[in-house]
Design an enzyme around this catalytic site. Structure first.
Site, PDB file in Angstrom:
ATOM      1  CB  CYS A 187      -0.893  -0.054   1.061  1.00  0.00           C
ATOM      2  SG  CYS A 187      -2.030  -1.551   1.094  1.00  0.00           S
ATOM      3  NE  ARG A 188       3.187   1.998  -5.079  1.00  0.00           N
ATOM      4  CZ  ARG A 188       3.048   0.675  -5.379  1.00  0.00           C
ATOM      5  NH1 ARG A 188       3.022  -0.283  -4.582  1.00  0.00           N
ATOM      6  NH2 ARG A 188       2.913   0.569  -6.732  1.00  0.00           N
TER       7      ARG A 188
END
Length: 209
Positions: A187-188
């Site tokens: 999810c970065r």
């Protein structure tokens, strides 16, 4: 295919304070070994970024030959574009990227030449074909392939298995002042830790992804 549709989640590893060595050189060697054990493609390949006298940045791939107390060592032709850039501006950046591990390491600092003795030792440890190529190549200059190959043949006849090191070929060392370890996460929400050298001591901070 729209590039905006491409996604790749990074979920193999994490990096937190408890797993981070306080010495960034030791931490780098841990990661380099893991990259080698993971059969990463060209694990010692690093992007060298330099800036010329006009302020134009340029990047290319070079190979790490050692990282000891003095810094990260690499070898090249001093008359090449990178050599000319470093003659005007000794600040540079080296970056490693190991996609299979979802990891980057970035080094920033000053670069200086290694001694002729170190260059000689490393040059003569290389395969003879690589030594001939270094002698034959006017690196970064326009050349015809046929002329280059002819020059190689001439040097092979002239020197055989004992080509001398060109005076314009040798080593550099980047002495790091800023080192960042980047570990890709899902999810970065990546893990990033930066080491800064202050008064001969390394301080470390977590950065937002």
């Amino acid at each position: 295919m729209k590039l905006s549709d491409y996604r790749n989640e990074y979920t193999r590893f994490t990096l937190d304070e408890s797993g981070l060595d306080p010495n960034p050189r030791v931490q780098f060697h841990h990661w380099l070994k893991e990259a080698m054990d993971d059969n990463a493609i060209e694990p010692t390949a690093m992007t060298l970024s330099t800036v010329n006298a006009e302020g134009q940045p340029t990047s290319r791939i070079v190979l790490l030959k050692n990282y000891e107390e003095d810094g990260l060592r690499f070898f090249t032709n001093f008359d090449s574009r990178k050599g000319q850039d470093l003659a005007h501006n000794d600040r540079a950046c080296l970056m490693f990227f190991w996609p299979s591990l979802h990891r980057q390491v970035r080094f920033e600092g000053r670069v200086h030449k290694l001694s002729a003795e170190i260059a000689e030792e490393y040059f003569h440890s290389r395969p003879v074909e690589s030594r001939i190529s270094a002698l034959a190549s006017p690196q970064s200059q326009p050349v015809r392939r046929s002329d280059l190959e002819q020059r190689v043949q001439e040097l092979q006849k002239q020197y055989g298995d004992h080509p001398p090191r060109p005076e314009n070929w040798g080593g550099y060392v980047l002495v790091p002042e800023h080192i960042e370890f980047w570990q890709g996460r899902a999810c970065r929400l990546h893990d990033r830790f930066v080491f800064n050298l202050t008064d001969s001591e390394w301080t470390v901070s977590r950065l937002a992804p």
